[in-house]
Design an enzyme around this catalytic site. Structure first.
Site, mmCIF file in Angstrom:
data_model
loop_
_atom_site.group_PDB
_atom_site.id
_atom_site.type_symbol
_atom_site.label_atom_id
_atom_site.label_comp_id
_atom_site.label_asym_id
_atom_site.label_seq_id
_atom_site.Cartn_x
_atom_site.Cartn_y
_atom_site.Cartn_z
ATOM 1 N N ASN A 90 0.875 -1.449 0.036
ATOM 2 C CA ASN A 90 -0.387 0.569 0.357
ATOM 3 C C ASN A 90 0.875 0.991 -0.045
ATOM 4 O O ASN A 90 0.137 2.900 -0.860
ATOM 5 C CB ASN A 90 -1.340 0.032 1.410
ATOM 6 C CG ASN A 90 -0.243 -0.554 2.397
ATOM 7 O OD1 ASN A 90 0.500 -0.821 2.573
ATOM 8 N ND2 ASN A 90 -1.259 0.334 3.574
ATOM 9 N N GLY A 150 2.401 -6.012 7.104
ATOM 10 C CA GLY A 150 1.826 -6.694 6.215
ATOM 11 C C GLY A 150 0.466 -6.827 7.001
ATOM 12 O O GLY A 150 0.112 -6.360 8.131
ATOM 13 N N SER A 151 -0.317 -7.678 7.125
ATOM 14 C CA SER A 151 -1.519 -8.316 7.653
ATOM 15 C C SER A 151 -1.486 -8.813 8.059
ATOM 16 O O SER A 151 -0.249 -9.491 8.756
ATOM 17 C CB SER A 151 -1.833 -9.349 6.358
ATOM 18 O OG SER A 151 -0.925 -10.464 6.589
ATOM 19 N N THR A 152 -2.066 -10.047 9.007
ATOM 20 C CA THR A 152 -1.926 -10.271 10.688
ATOM 21 C C THR A 152 -1.718 -11.643 10.524
ATOM 22 O O THR A 152 -1.042 -12.295 11.111
ATOM 23 C CB THR A 152 -3.439 -9.841 11.394
ATOM 24 O OG1 THR A 152 -3.328 -8.303 12.045
ATOM 25 C CG2 THR A 152 -2.861 -9.975 13.119
ATOM 26 N N GLY A 202 2.102 -11.952 9.522
ATOM 27 C CA GLY A 202 2.351 -11.637 11.227
ATOM 28 C C GLY A 202 2.449 -12.499 11.594
ATOM 29 O O GLY A 202 3.600 -12.752 12.479
ATOM 30 N N GLU A 206 3.818 -4.749 11.726
ATOM 31 C CA GLU A 206 3.112 -3.349 12.487
ATOM 32 C C GLU A 206 1.544 -4.337 11.233
ATOM 33 O O GLU A 206 1.613 -4.793 10.147
ATOM 34 C CB GLU A 206 3.417 -2.491 11.557
ATOM 35 C CG GLU A 206 4.673 -1.773 11.739
ATOM 36 C CD GLU A 206 3.872 -1.220 13.563
ATOM 37 O OE1 GLU A 206 2.603 -0.911 13.677
ATOM 38 O OE2 GLU A 206 4.824 -0.948 14.413
ATOM 39 N N CYS A 208 -3.634 1.109 6.754
ATOM 40 C CA CYS A 208 -3.458 0.581 7.869
ATOM 41 C C CYS A 208 -4.145 1.460 8.957
ATOM 42 O O CYS A 208 -4.722 1.144 9.976
ATOM 43 C CB CYS A 208 -1.681 -0.263 8.111
ATOM 44 S SG CYS A 208 -1.190 0.926 8.589
HETATM 45 P P1 NAD Z 1 0.705 -9.412 3.624
HETATM 46 O O1 NAD Z 1 0.583 -10.005 4.200
HETATM 47 O O2 NAD Z 1 -0.018 -10.176 2.589
HETATM 48 O O3 NAD Z 1 1.954 -9.274 2.781
HETATM 49 C C1 NAD Z 1 3.113 -8.169 3.423
HETATM 50 C C2 NAD Z 1 4.812 -8.340 3.055
HETATM 51 O O4 NAD Z 1 4.820 -10.713 3.842
HETATM 52 C C3 NAD Z 1 4.927 -9.245 1.749
HETATM 53 O O5 NAD Z 1 5.857 -8.661 1.127
HETATM 54 C C4 NAD Z 1 4.889 -10.030 1.307
HETATM 55 O O6 NAD Z 1 5.353 -10.665 0.396
HETATM 56 C C5 NAD Z 1 4.785 -11.280 2.557
HETATM 57 N N1 NAD Z 1 5.306 -12.368 2.788
HETATM 58 C C6 NAD Z 1 3.706 -13.415 2.209
HETATM 59 N N2 NAD Z 1 3.567 -14.176 3.053
HETATM 60 C C7 NAD Z 1 5.183 -14.442 3.868
HETATM 61 C C8 NAD Z 1 5.591 -15.117 4.825
HETATM 62 N N3 NAD Z 1 5.776 -16.565 4.905
HETATM 63 N N4 NAD Z 1 6.982 -15.102 5.714
HETATM 64 C C9 NAD Z 1 7.358 -13.844 5.431
HETATM 65 N N5 NAD Z 1 6.886 -12.906 4.693
HETATM 66 C C10 NAD Z 1 5.371 -13.066 3.392
HETATM 67 O O7 NAD Z 1 0.372 -8.164 3.478
HETATM 68 P P2 NAD Z 1 -0.247 -6.988 1.942
HETATM 69 O O8 NAD Z 1 -1.641 -7.635 1.440
HETATM 70 O O9 NAD Z 1 0.332 -6.607 1.899
HETATM 71 O O10 NAD Z 1 -0.171 -5.602 2.666
HETATM 72 C C11 NAD Z 1 -1.950 -5.136 3.508
HETATM 73 C C12 NAD Z 1 -1.781 -5.267 5.180
HETATM 74 O O11 NAD Z 1 -1.142 -5.043 5.542
HETATM 75 C C13 NAD Z 1 -2.948 -5.391 5.525
HETATM 76 O O12 NAD Z 1 -3.940 -6.361 6.527
HETATM 77 C C14 NAD Z 1 -2.600 -3.770 6.250
HETATM 78 O O13 NAD Z 1 -3.656 -3.625 7.622
HETATM 79 C C15 NAD Z 1 -1.129 -4.186 6.806
HETATM 80 N N6 NAD Z 1 -0.876 -3.203 6.991
HETATM 81 C C16 NAD Z 1 0.082 -2.413 7.902
HETATM 82 C C17 NAD Z 1 0.476 -1.709 8.502
HETATM 83 C C18 NAD Z 1 1.004 -1.032 9.951
HETATM 84 O O14 NAD Z 1 1.455 0.065 10.102
HETATM 85 N N7 NAD Z 1 0.293 -1.804 10.489
HETATM 86 C C19 NAD Z 1 0.688 -0.621 7.338
HETATM 87 C C20 NAD Z 1 0.712 -1.110 6.296
HETATM 88 C C21 NAD Z 1 0.227 -1.950 5.461
#
Ligand code: NAD
Length: 473
Positions: free
Chosen positions: A149, A223-225, A228, A245, A279
């Site tokens: 994002n 990224g996503s919960t 995480g 995060e 987020c």
């Molecule tokens: P995602 O979790 O699908 O992917 C995020 C990253 O993780 C990508 O680089 C992906 O390739 C990597 N990834 C995927 N599987 C993995 C694994 N098993 N091990 C390590 N890395 C892996 O998230 P997304 O769809 O790219 O982003 C959207 C999400 O991010 C939403 O839930 C949003 O709320 C969250 N987000 C949070 C914040 C915050 O600061 N809290 C900021 C921006 C986005």
């Protein structure tokens, strides 16, 4: 319009450019067409990146003055390249060009802020028996993983904290938006010593390789919960320190004394910034029943007026969703809300055509228990509900697994602040939402986060505390 011929698609590893072992397609969300092939890192290239980062670590960790100078140069180089990076970001992410430009400049502010921040040292004892200090020491090689994002802003913010603390970094961007990070990484690596910053790209299967590499001393993830949680499990065997995060489902509580036009203007801007793909953004609104109707009308008016289109069209205020899966998720959540008795006061449809566009949508007639309200929609669809009494609003706002941000809106700001104090979220605001800055702590509570970014808290997250105790002779 895209500019695929104006940027490189090579990974920077150990200060050198590397082609991938293969390539994977990156989609232009405004057209749905393939924009470019990004490099798919091999396992050997990932290993090379970690070894380069480990080799660069001792010299980088040892010279604090050089780090500050290098971060200042990095900030200047990034800002100077904003005109180059922004079109790449718009091409792969979808956001309007002026917002892409702002994202790059905002990222540079993090580098500047951390270049200027002193590493805290706390004197614990200074008497005839001993001199004792608590000092921060760098951890080693940091793995940084980012979402699609705000790829440049989030990636560079992580670099600023990690590098200032004295660590070296392997950065892995989202496979949806690798190109702007590759370009920014190439520019930043150009002013940093070789190996201090390494960028590897590839699809999600790379995740476990960059979290599980034996040289990793810290993982920072946005990224996503769900991801995480997988990363926390990958970190567990070696107790690798983590900053996570993650997702959010921010509530905005609008009190009866709110100035409705003023509030709607700002609430709409916050909820629909980056097309709702943020987020921290208001993702469910609870309005006092006495002002609910007026607020819905005012929000719907703004949603109808918002111009949706290709990010390269200067008139576009909202671009497409970043990818087809995200567009479909938003469409499904809205469809389910409408099927359960909700009303789309405006919007409620994907825009027909090639790209991943969705109409800005205001939904009423739904309540907690509907997925559009309970889950993170991450798109341009906002449910607006009513409440009777502040206690009800607080209870419903807090009834969530998430705890990232929350806001309260009203003209009696002391009263609004008192309500905000009761909300379970790491970031609370009165009469605004998403006011972020490098000097502030940014942390998610509950399933929204582990650890803190920003300010001296961010520096501490990328450091180990060491007791330095000298007995007096
Ligand atoms: P995602 O979790 O699908 O992917 C995020 C990253 O993780 C990508 O680089 C992906 O390739 C990597 N990834 C995927 N599987 C993995 C694994 N098993 N091990 C390590 N890395 C892996 O998230 P997304 O769809 O790219 O982003 C959207 C999400 O991010 C939403 O839930 C949003 O709320 C969250 N987000 C949070 C914040 C915050 O600061 N809290 C900021 C921006 C986005």
């Amino acid at each position: 319009m895209t500019t695929i011929d104006t940027f490189g698609t090579r990974m920077t590893i150990g200060g050198e450019a590397h082609e991938g072992a293969g390539g994977f397609p990156v989609t232009n969300p405004a057209t749905g067409e393939t924009l470019a092939l990004a490099p798919e890192a091999s396992e050997a290239q990932i290993d090379l990146a970690f070894r380069a980062a480990a080799d660069a670590f001792p010299a980088w960790a040892a010279d604090e003055a050089a780090r500050r100078t290098a971060l200042r140069e990095a900030a200047a180089a990034l800002s100077a390249a904003a005109e180059r990076i922004a079109p790449v970001l718009t091409s792969e992410q979808g956001k309007p060009l002026r917002l892409a430009h702002g994202e790059v400049l905002g990222a540079g502010m993090w580098l500047d802020y951390y270049a200027g921040l002193d590493l805290p040292r706390t004197t614990l004892q200074d008497d005839d028996r001993a001199y004792a200090e608590a000092v921060l020491r760098p951890l080693g090689v940091v793995t940084a993983i980012t979402p699609w994002n705000f790829p440049v802003y989030i990636g560079v913010a992580k670099l600023a904290m990690a590098l200032r603390a004295g660590n070296t970094v392997v950065l892995k961007p989202s496979p949806y938006t690798p190109l702007s990070t590759l370009l920014a990484g190439e520019i930043l690596a150009g002013v940093l010593p070789a190996g201090v910053l390494n960028v590897v790209t590839g699809r999600d299967h790379l995740g476990p390789l960059v979290t599980g590499h034996p040289l990793v001393r810290k993982i920072t993830f946005t990224g996503s919960t769900a991801t995480g949680r997988a990363i926390a499990q990958a970190a567990a065997p070696r107790f690798t320190p983590l900053t996570l995060e993650m997702g959010g489902n921010d509530a905005a509580v609008v009190l009866a004394d709110a100035d409705i036009e003023w509030t709607a203007e700002r609430l709409f801007a916050a909820a629909f910034d980056n097309n709702g793909q943020a987020c921290v953004a208001p993702k469910r609104v609870y309005a006092d029943r006495r002002v609910h109707g007026a607020l819905v009308d005012a929000l719907a008016e703004r949603a109808r007026a918002a111009k949706v289109g290709d990010g390269f069209d200067p008139a576009s205020e909202l671009g497409p969703l970043n990818n087809a899966a995200q567009r479909d998720r938003v469409a499904d959540l809205v469809a389910e809300a409408l099927a359960s008795g909700g009303t789309a006061v405006t919007g409620g449809r994907a825009v027909p055509g090639g790209g991943f566009f969705y109409e800005p949508t205001i939904v009423t007639g739904v309540s907690d228990g509907v997925r559009l309200v309970d889950e993170e929609q991450f798109g341009p669809a906002l449910p607006v509900m009513s409440f009777d009494g502040v206690d009800e609003a607080v209870a419903r706002a807090n009834n969530s697994a998430y705890g990232l941000g929350a806001s309260v809106w009203g003209t009696d700001t002391d009263r609004a602040a008192e309500v905000a104090r009761r909300l379970e979220a790491g970031n609370t605001w009165v009469n605004t939402h998403v006011a972020l800055a490098p000097h502030q702590p940014f942390a998610g509570w509950k399933s929204s986060g582990v650890g803190i970014e920003g300010g001296h808290w961010g520096l501490e997250s990328f450091s180990a505390v060491q007791l330095a105790y000298r007995a007096k002779l």
